[in-house]
Design a protein around this motif. Structure first.
Motif, PDB file in Angstrom:
ATOM      1  N   ARG A 195       0.865  -1.178   0.000  1.00 35.96           N
ATOM      2  CA  ARG A 195       0.000   0.000   0.000  1.00 35.96           C
ATOM      3  C   ARG A 195       0.901   1.227   0.000  1.00 35.96           C
ATOM      4  O   ARG A 195       2.099   1.123   0.237  1.00 35.96           O
ATOM      5  CB  ARG A 195      -0.939   0.018   1.222  1.00 35.96           C
ATOM      6  CG  ARG A 195      -2.000  -1.054   1.185  1.00 35.96           C
ATOM      7  CD  ARG A 195      -2.965  -0.782   0.032  1.00 35.96           C
ATOM      8  NE  ARG A 195      -4.031  -1.753  -0.053  1.00 35.96           N
ATOM      9  CZ  ARG A 195      -4.126  -2.672  -1.005  1.00 35.96           C
ATOM     10  NH1 ARG A 195      -3.213  -2.777  -1.921  1.00 35.96           N
ATOM     11  NH2 ARG A 195      -5.144  -3.499  -1.028  1.00 35.96           N
ATOM     12  N   GLU A 203      -6.578  -5.299   9.404  1.00 34.52           N
ATOM     13  CA  GLU A 203      -6.754  -3.930   8.870  1.00 34.52           C
ATOM     14  C   GLU A 203      -5.673  -2.962   9.345  1.00 34.52           C
ATOM     15  O   GLU A 203      -5.875  -1.755   9.356  1.00 34.52           O
ATOM     16  CB  GLU A 203      -8.153  -3.380   9.212  1.00 34.52           C
ATOM     17  CG  GLU A 203      -9.296  -4.256   8.760  1.00 34.52           C
ATOM     18  CD  GLU A 203      -9.345  -4.512   7.261  1.00 34.52           C
ATOM     19  OE1 GLU A 203      -8.913  -3.645   6.477  1.00 34.52           O
ATOM     20  OE2 GLU A 203      -9.797  -5.600   6.873  1.00 34.52           O
ATOM     21  N   ARG A 218       1.423   3.467   2.116  1.00 32.28           N
ATOM     22  CA  ARG A 218       2.103   3.734   3.393  1.00 32.28           C
ATOM     23  C   ARG A 218       2.698   2.496   4.039  1.00 32.28           C
ATOM     24  O   ARG A 218       3.160   2.556   5.173  1.00 32.28           O
ATOM     25  CB  ARG A 218       1.142   4.411   4.359  1.00 32.28           C
ATOM     26  CG  ARG A 218       0.676   5.775   3.880  1.00 32.28           C
ATOM     27  CD  ARG A 218      -0.254   6.444   4.859  1.00 32.28           C
ATOM     28  NE  ARG A 218      -1.431   5.598   5.080  1.00 32.28           N
ATOM     29  CZ  ARG A 218      -2.098   5.525   6.218  1.00 32.28           C
ATOM     30  NH1 ARG A 218      -1.736   6.251   7.246  1.00 32.28           N
ATOM     31  NH2 ARG A 218      -3.148   4.743   6.331  1.00 32.28           N
ATOM     32  N   ALA A 272       4.324  -7.497   8.220  1.00 30.85           N
ATOM     33  CA  ALA A 272       2.991  -7.917   7.784  1.00 30.85           C
ATOM     34  C   ALA A 272       2.905  -9.434   7.706  1.00 30.85           C
ATOM     35  O   ALA A 272       1.897 -10.030   8.100  1.00 30.85           O
ATOM     36  CB  ALA A 272       2.655  -7.291   6.432  1.00 30.85           C
ATOM     37  N   ILE A 293      -1.845  -1.314   8.788  1.00 29.76           N
ATOM     38  CA  ILE A 293      -0.822  -1.099   7.770  1.00 29.76           C
ATOM     39  C   ILE A 293       0.544  -1.220   8.456  1.00 29.76           C
ATOM     40  O   ILE A 293       0.838  -0.502   9.412  1.00 29.76           O
ATOM     41  CB  ILE A 293      -0.966   0.280   7.098  1.00 29.76           C
ATOM     42  CG1 ILE A 293      -2.311   0.345   6.373  1.00 29.76           C
ATOM     43  CG2 ILE A 293       0.190   0.536   6.140  1.00 29.76           C
ATOM     44  CD1 ILE A 293      -2.616   1.702   5.764  1.00 29.76           C
ATOM     45  N   TRP A 305       2.374  -2.107   4.193  1.00 29.80           N
ATOM     46  CA  TRP A 305       1.926  -3.434   3.765  1.00 29.80           C
ATOM     47  C   TRP A 305       0.716  -3.882   4.586  1.00 29.80           C
ATOM     48  O   TRP A 305       0.614  -3.571   5.768  1.00 29.80           O
ATOM     49  CB  TRP A 305       3.048  -4.441   3.972  1.00 29.80           C
ATOM     50  CG  TRP A 305       4.280  -4.106   3.209  1.00 29.80           C
ATOM     51  CD1 TRP A 305       5.291  -3.264   3.602  1.00 29.80           C
ATOM     52  CD2 TRP A 305       4.629  -4.563   1.915  1.00 29.80           C
ATOM     53  NE1 TRP A 305       6.244  -3.190   2.629  1.00 29.80           N
ATOM     54  CE2 TRP A 305       5.869  -3.978   1.574  1.00 29.80           C
ATOM     55  CE3 TRP A 305       4.010  -5.424   1.007  1.00 29.80           C
ATOM     56  CZ2 TRP A 305       6.502  -4.226   0.370  1.00 29.80           C
ATOM     57  CZ3 TRP A 305       4.657  -5.670  -0.202  1.00 29.80           C
ATOM     58  CH2 TRP A 305       5.873  -5.074  -0.509  1.00 29.80           C
ATOM     59  N   ILE A 306      -0.181  -4.618   3.944  1.00 33.19           N
ATOM     60  CA  ILE A 306      -1.322  -5.231   4.625  1.00 33.19           C
ATOM     61  C   ILE A 306      -1.367  -6.705   4.261  1.00 33.19           C
ATOM     62  O   ILE A 306      -0.695  -7.145   3.324  1.00 33.19           O
ATOM     63  CB  ILE A 306      -2.665  -4.558   4.266  1.00 33.19           C
ATOM     64  CG1 ILE A 306      -2.961  -4.716   2.773  1.00 33.19           C
ATOM     65  CG2 ILE A 306      -2.668  -3.093   4.680  1.00 33.19           C
ATOM     66  CD1 ILE A 306      -4.383  -4.359   2.389  1.00 33.19           C
TER      67      ILE A 306
END
Length: 89
Positions: free
Chosen positions: A17, A37, A19, A46, A39, A21-22
């Protein structure tokens, strides 16, 4: 770059993402994923969080199956089963 792995039978996907990782984890034989949820600033963070998430979900599923079996065997009452279900994460 998106990465994928199988961990304890669960499919883990790590997504970049803007900003960080998810992650999303998918149980065996299911295409509905779950995530915390959050980041994460690093991909490895992650991945570690996803693995911990899988361990927690796996434990919850095992406990739910145990409670179902205990109720079916007459070891706990219906109300007790649901109180214990509701206490699980």
């Amino acid at each position: 770059m998106e990465t994928e792995e199988i961990y304890r039978g669960w499919h883990i996907k790590i997504f970049p993402r803007s900003r960080g990782w998810i992650f999303r984890v998918f149980p065996p034989d299911d295409d509905i994923g779950e995530s915390d949820e959050v980041i994460y600033s690093r991909q490895c963070s992650a991945t570690a969080a996803a693995r911990l998430f899988v361990m927690k979900l796996s434990a919850s599923v095992a406990l739910m199956q145990f409670l179902d079996d205990a109720y079916a065997a007459g070891l706990i009452a219906y109300e007790e089963k649901w109180i214990l279900f509701d206490s699980l994460p």
